[in-house]
Design an enzyme around this catalytic site. Structure first.
Site, short mmCIF file in Angstrom:
data_model
loop_
_atom_site.label_atom_id
_atom_site.label_comp_id
_atom_site.label_asym_id
_atom_site.label_seq_id
_atom_site.Cartn_x
_atom_site.Cartn_y
_atom_site.Cartn_z
N HIS A 174 14.27 25.26 5.44
CA HIS A 174 13.79 26.34 6.32
C HIS A 174 14.05 27.75 5.79
O HIS A 174 13.42 28.68 6.26
CB HIS A 174 14.38 26.18 7.72
CG HIS A 174 13.70 25.12 8.53
ND1 HIS A 174 13.74 23.80 8.17
CD2 HIS A 174 12.93 25.19 9.65
CE1 HIS A 174 13.04 23.09 9.06
NE2 HIS A 174 12.54 23.91 9.96
N HIS B 216 3.75 25.57 10.75
CA HIS B 216 5.18 25.60 10.45
C HIS B 216 5.60 24.46 9.49
O HIS B 216 6.30 24.68 8.51
CB HIS B 216 5.96 25.52 11.76
CG HIS B 216 7.44 25.40 11.57
ND1 HIS B 216 8.21 26.43 11.10
CD2 HIS B 216 8.29 24.35 11.77
CE1 HIS B 216 9.47 26.04 11.04
NE2 HIS B 216 9.55 24.79 11.42
N ARG C 173 18.04 33.97 36.49
CA ARG C 173 19.21 33.56 35.69
C ARG C 173 19.23 32.07 35.35
O ARG C 173 20.27 31.51 35.00
CB ARG C 173 20.53 33.93 36.39
CG ARG C 173 20.71 35.41 36.56
CD ARG C 173 22.17 35.79 36.56
NE ARG C 173 22.31 37.22 36.71
CZ ARG C 173 22.39 37.83 37.89
NH1 ARG C 173 22.38 37.14 39.00
NH2 ARG C 173 22.50 39.14 37.94
N LYS D 295 16.90 24.79 21.66
CA LYS D 295 16.59 26.13 21.12
C LYS D 295 15.30 26.61 21.78
O LYS D 295 14.28 25.93 21.71
CB LYS D 295 16.39 26.07 19.61
CG LYS D 295 17.68 26.07 18.82
CD LYS D 295 17.41 26.25 17.33
CE LYS D 295 18.68 26.17 16.52
NZ LYS D 295 18.42 26.22 15.07
N LYS E 222 18.09 13.73 15.04
CA LYS E 222 18.28 15.11 15.53
C LYS E 222 19.26 15.14 16.70
O LYS E 222 20.15 15.99 16.75
CB LYS E 222 16.94 15.73 15.92
CG LYS E 222 17.17 17.09 16.56
CD LYS E 222 16.09 18.09 16.45
CE LYS E 222 16.62 19.44 17.00
NZ LYS E 222 15.65 20.48 17.07
N ARG F 8 25.00 21.40 12.66
CA ARG F 8 23.59 21.56 13.07
C ARG F 8 22.80 22.31 12.00
O ARG F 8 21.58 22.20 11.93
CB ARG F 8 23.49 22.27 14.42
CG ARG F 8 22.05 22.36 14.91
CD ARG F 8 21.91 22.72 16.36
NE ARG F 8 20.51 22.77 16.74
CZ ARG F 8 20.07 22.85 17.98
NH1 ARG F 8 20.93 22.88 18.97
NH2 ARG F 8 18.79 22.89 18.25
N ASN G 132 18.54 22.95 9.13
CA ASN G 132 17.87 24.09 8.50
C ASN G 132 17.40 23.78 7.09
O ASN G 132 16.82 24.64 6.42
CB ASN G 132 18.82 25.30 8.46
CG ASN G 132 19.15 25.80 9.85
OD1 ASN G 132 18.39 25.57 10.79
ND2 ASN G 132 20.29 26.45 10.01
N1 GLY Z 1 14.92 23.22 14.52
C1 GLY Z 1 16.25 23.13 14.10
C2 GLY Z 1 17.22 23.01 15.23
O1 GLY Z 1 16.84 22.67 16.33
O2 GLY Z 1 18.38 23.25 15.04
#
Ligand code: GLY
Length: 347
Positions: free
Chosen positions: A232, A250, A107, A129, A211, A225, A229
């Site tokens: 993308h 990518h 977990r 992510k 970022k 956020r 994108n």
């Molecule tokens: N790669 C885009 C993000 O981390 O939101």
């Protein structure tokens, strides 16, 4: 929120990050490439030399359930507990899969990212992510799970090939486009054929800051956020299209996606034509072009309709009204998308 450190002394930074966590057992996850090229850089860091190493296959083809299961197995069979710590040393594939493995084993255990590619430094390793590819779809299964620390040392970039530098640089262009003109013009004047590593290191720092700021404001991508994108929606469609033919990196797909989405931004939200042209020139010179024809439009459109960013059956785009003028939750109909693809082919 995870802590991102731009390192000038990897040994000190790794030691500090690892020692700041109280853990019972330390694991070091790498892929075969990073084991060969990057592990030697950290092998002498005292806290890492005793770590239990887990080595997985390199490249995105291994970012799957089988590899994830193997990492869970090794963590379990080699004495991992809920209080263990994992260090991920590698590109986006290692940090995405490793972050997911760490987030789900018992977990959830803590983890630290040491990104070794430009793409993972400026994007994948920051922001939490994590996930794997599944059922033929990229990053289909995963969780938001932030690392304790991210240690970015641009020395690793010196062993990275030209294509992987360009791939990561596309995400830096995206960060430039959502920030300000000065930053963006600096990015467009960088010579990717003769990389100035000192200048690149400074630019990486700025890119990561952009970022981090966005992620801090909206960690779970409910709103702003989505700025990240940009490029993308079309980019993922190009990447999926290429996957069954000749796979592309990518960032190349993102660079081509930026051309498309700046065109759409010009048409729908008045993005200035001169900035669009400058971007098209930079992308064409450094990334070439994917050989799509109008016979591929239906397939590309289908990929866009399957994008996980969509809501209520509408294809979701992030567009710009200008550099730094972010317009999230935009949409376009099929005719506009086909016109966008016409522009991409003809520009
Ligand atoms: N790669 C885009 C993000 O981390 O939101």
């Amino acid at each position: 929120m995870n802590k991102v450190t731009i390192s000038s002394n990897i040994s000190e930074c790794v030691t500090k990050a690892v020692e700041s966590v109280s853990y019972d057992k330390l694991f070091l996850l790498m892929d075969k490439t990073t084991e060969e090229l990057c592990y030697p850089v950290v092998a002498d860091v005292p806290c890492l030399s005793g770590a239990t190493r887990i080595v997985i296959g390199a490249t995105d083809t291994h970012k799957n359930l089988d590899t994830l299961a193997r990492v869970w197995e090794e963590l379990g069979n080699k004495g991992g507990t809920r209080h263990s710590l994992m260090v991920n040393l590698g590109g986006g594939m290692v940090t995405d899969l490793g972050g997911f493995a760490a987030g789900t084993f018992k977990r959830g255990i803590k983890y630290v990212n040491i990104p070794t590619t430009l793409l993972s430094m400026v994007d994948a390793s920051v922001g939490g992510k994590t996930g794997i590819n599944f059922n033929g779809l990229k990053n289909e299964v995963g969780v938001f799970n932030s690392p304790q620390d991210v240690i970015i040392d641009t020395e690793f970039l010196k062993t990275l090939n030209h294509e992987n530098i360009c791939s990561g640089y596309a995400e830096m262009l995206k960060h430039g486009l959502i920030s300000d003109e000065k930053n963006y013009l600096e990015l467009l004047s960088f010579d990717l054929d003769n990389v100035d590593y000192a200048a690149l290191a400074t630019m990486v720092g700025k890119s990561v800051e952009i970022k981090e700021k966005v992620v801090e404001e909206d960690p779970f991508e409910k709103g702003i956020r989505k700025a990240l994108n940009l490029g993308h929606t079309a980019g993922h469609a190009f990447e999926s299209w290429a996957l069954s033919r000749k796979p592309c990196l990518h960032g190349y797909a993102v660079a081509w996606g930026l051309i498309c989405e700046l065109y759409l931004s010009h048409v729908k939200t008045s993005f200035p034509i001169d900035k669009m042209r400058q971007t098209v020139t930079f992308v064409k010179e450094n990334y070439g072009k994917l050989p799509v024809t109008c016979d591929d439009y239906e397939e590309l459109y289908k990929y866009m309709t399957h994008d996980k960013k969509n809501t209520s059956g509408m294809i979701n785009f992030t567009l710009l009204g200008g550099v730094g003028d972010i317009r999230i939750n935009q949409t376009a109909d099929k005719k506009e998308i086909f016109e966008m693809l016409d522009f991409y082919r003809e520009c």
